[in-house]
Design a protein around this motif. Sequence first.
Motif, PDB file in Angstrom:
ATOM      1  N   UNK A  62      80.348   7.542 -70.964  1.00  0.00           N
ATOM      2  CA  UNK A  62      80.031   7.528 -72.404  1.00  0.00           C
ATOM      3  C   UNK A  62      81.283   7.669 -73.264  1.00  0.00           C
ATOM      4  N   UNK A  63      82.323   8.220 -72.713  1.00  0.00           N
ATOM      5  CA  UNK A  63      83.594   8.320 -73.435  1.00  0.00           C
ATOM      6  C   UNK A  63      84.564   7.224 -72.980  1.00  0.00           C
ATOM      7  N   UNK A  64      84.066   6.264 -72.189  1.00  0.00           N
ATOM      8  CA  UNK A  64      84.909   5.155 -71.731  1.00  0.00           C
ATOM      9  C   UNK A  64      85.956   5.586 -70.710  1.00  0.00           C
ATOM     10  N   UNK A  65      85.686   6.683 -69.999  1.00  0.00           N
ATOM     11  CA  UNK A  65      86.717   7.211 -69.089  1.00  0.00           C
ATOM     12  C   UNK A  65      86.398   6.985 -67.613  1.00  0.00           C
ATOM     13  N   UNK A  66      85.204   6.475 -67.316  1.00  0.00           N
ATOM     14  CA  UNK A  66      84.775   6.431 -65.909  1.00  0.00           C
ATOM     15  C   UNK A  66      85.699   5.555 -65.059  1.00  0.00           C
ATOM     16  N   UNK A  67      86.106   4.408 -65.628  1.00  0.00           N
ATOM     17  CA  UNK A  67      86.916   3.480 -64.843  1.00  0.00           C
ATOM     18  C   UNK A  67      88.263   4.112 -64.478  1.00  0.00           C
ATOM     19  N   UNK A  68      88.861   4.744 -65.489  1.00  0.00           N
ATOM     20  CA  UNK A  68      90.161   5.378 -65.271  1.00  0.00           C
ATOM     21  C   UNK A  68      90.051   6.473 -64.197  1.00  0.00           C
ATOM     22  N   UNK A  69      88.955   7.192 -64.206  1.00  0.00           N
ATOM     23  CA  UNK A  69      88.804   8.272 -63.222  1.00  0.00           C
ATOM     24  C   UNK A  69      88.477   7.680 -61.843  1.00  0.00           C
ATOM     25  N   UNK A  70      87.690   6.609 -61.832  1.00  0.00           N
ATOM     26  CA  UNK A  70      87.430   5.961 -60.527  1.00  0.00           C
ATOM     27  C   UNK A  70      88.746   5.525 -59.877  1.00  0.00           C
TER      28      UNK A  70
END
Length: 446
Positions: A62-70
Amino acid sequence: MKKNIVVIGAGLVGSLLSIYLSRRGYKVKMFERRGDMRQENIPGGRSINLALSDRGLLALEKMGLAEEIRNIAIPMHGRFMHNLDGSTAFQPYGKEGQYIHSVSRGELNKKLLDAAEQSGVELFFYEKCFEINWQENEVVFENVLTENTTDVDADVIFGADGAFSAARLQHQLNHEKFDYQQHYIDWGYKELTIPAGPGNSFRLEKNVLHIWPRKAYMLIALPNLNGDFTCTLFFPFEGELSFEKLDTKEKVISFFETTFPDTLGLIPDLTDQFFANPVSSLVTVKCFPWIREDSFALIGDAAHAIVPFFGQGMNCGFEDCRILDELMDKYGDDWSTILYEYQRQRKPDADAIADLAVSNFIEMRDKTADPKFLLQKKLEARLHEKHPRKWIPAYSLVTFSPHIRYSDAFRNAMRQEAIMQQIMMRPDIEENWQSEEIEKLILSKL
Ligand SMILES: Cc1cc2nc3c(=O)[nH]c(=O)nc-3n(C[C@H](O)[C@H](O)[C@H](O)COP(=O)(O)OP(=O)(O)OC[C@H]3O[C@@H](n4cnc5c(N)ncnc54)[C@H](O)[C@@H]3O)c2cc1C
């Protein structure tokens, strides 16, 4: 409009929360008692790496951070069991495409701090909350390097300072009827590292969570990006076989030789690590209320610390942030209603995952040697395989169904367990557990 928000604690949950708030236009200041881990080598705290699953990812997404963390995480597709006789077995977590992620606590926290700063959050390090003045809604921080104190006022204060929260203590001390429960389990944990092989290669299967289940204790290992694995030994503090008794190098070697023989060659400096690394405790904290009218709330471990046997503490804290955000969508700037609804929704869910985690621990500690319990587990696994939509293990609902509330997963687990208790009482269950009759009977009770 309430504008100024103070977040106490820049751990995983405080950092994500500050991003959510800042992106809504609030002026957010976040205070952390330790230094800035992006600049100094600061031990991350409770565990070196963590299992991130769908609930946590949804909140990051929801904060657009999932890809970076993946990108800094390693997918783990199932459990890789190491049996005492040297045999191994792979158990997928769920259907194809269902997996969890191993992520470094430190790297994840650093990314969140970067994102918080980019979103306009003001960060203050070495500032330790030690008092809250409720009349003025002011937090008093002490700089741990200079010992100077600063009073910071805020319209809304969030206590995100972890399981041993100072904000929670301040709230408790100034609240007439504050419910508080803290429970330590009788196992502690110690972390050990399996170093990487040549060229940062993984010396064990990479994309799995390794488990060495041994009835009264267990060892697990999660992969890290640099090729090493962080192992966690969950083990009793005291008793015949316990941390207390493993007090010489010889005893540690002999214990590993008889209990986890396949790890000996993988951890060349086992005894050095064993005696250098601390034994830490595992606690559940439940409390109520989490809020004060429209101006204060606890979040993450500060509100609900849980034991790690479902891998959900951080995931649950991230979910707190997502739910709070949905309530801000719904109730605008009406903080009384936002905080009231936040507590109303999240308290039963946090209690549910806390209880599921403890019951998982008790199962592991007391029941894994019980043949009847093992038969029940086989029967349940068979049911899930044949009827994946009807018989769903608690682990799947908790880990891979982020839109199902923890409290609903808990109720489902209780209902299934009650059915199993009845079925397991049948005198013919040992012979007939695979029969169509038993299967139909169970399904009819759902
Ligand atoms: C062994 C172990 C394994 C785990 N594995 C998993 C897992 O696989 N998956 C999962 O989802 N969860 C796991 N957890 C749980 C997870 O670690 C926590 O739920 C998570 O760290 C909670 O984040 P938080 O930000 O609420 O608290 P914390 O991470 O504890 O952060 C709190 C922050 O507040 C700061 N602080 C403390 N006091 C003050 C003060 N007075 N003033 C200012 N700042 C302060 C601290 O320095 C810290 O930075 C595990 C926990 C343990 C112990």
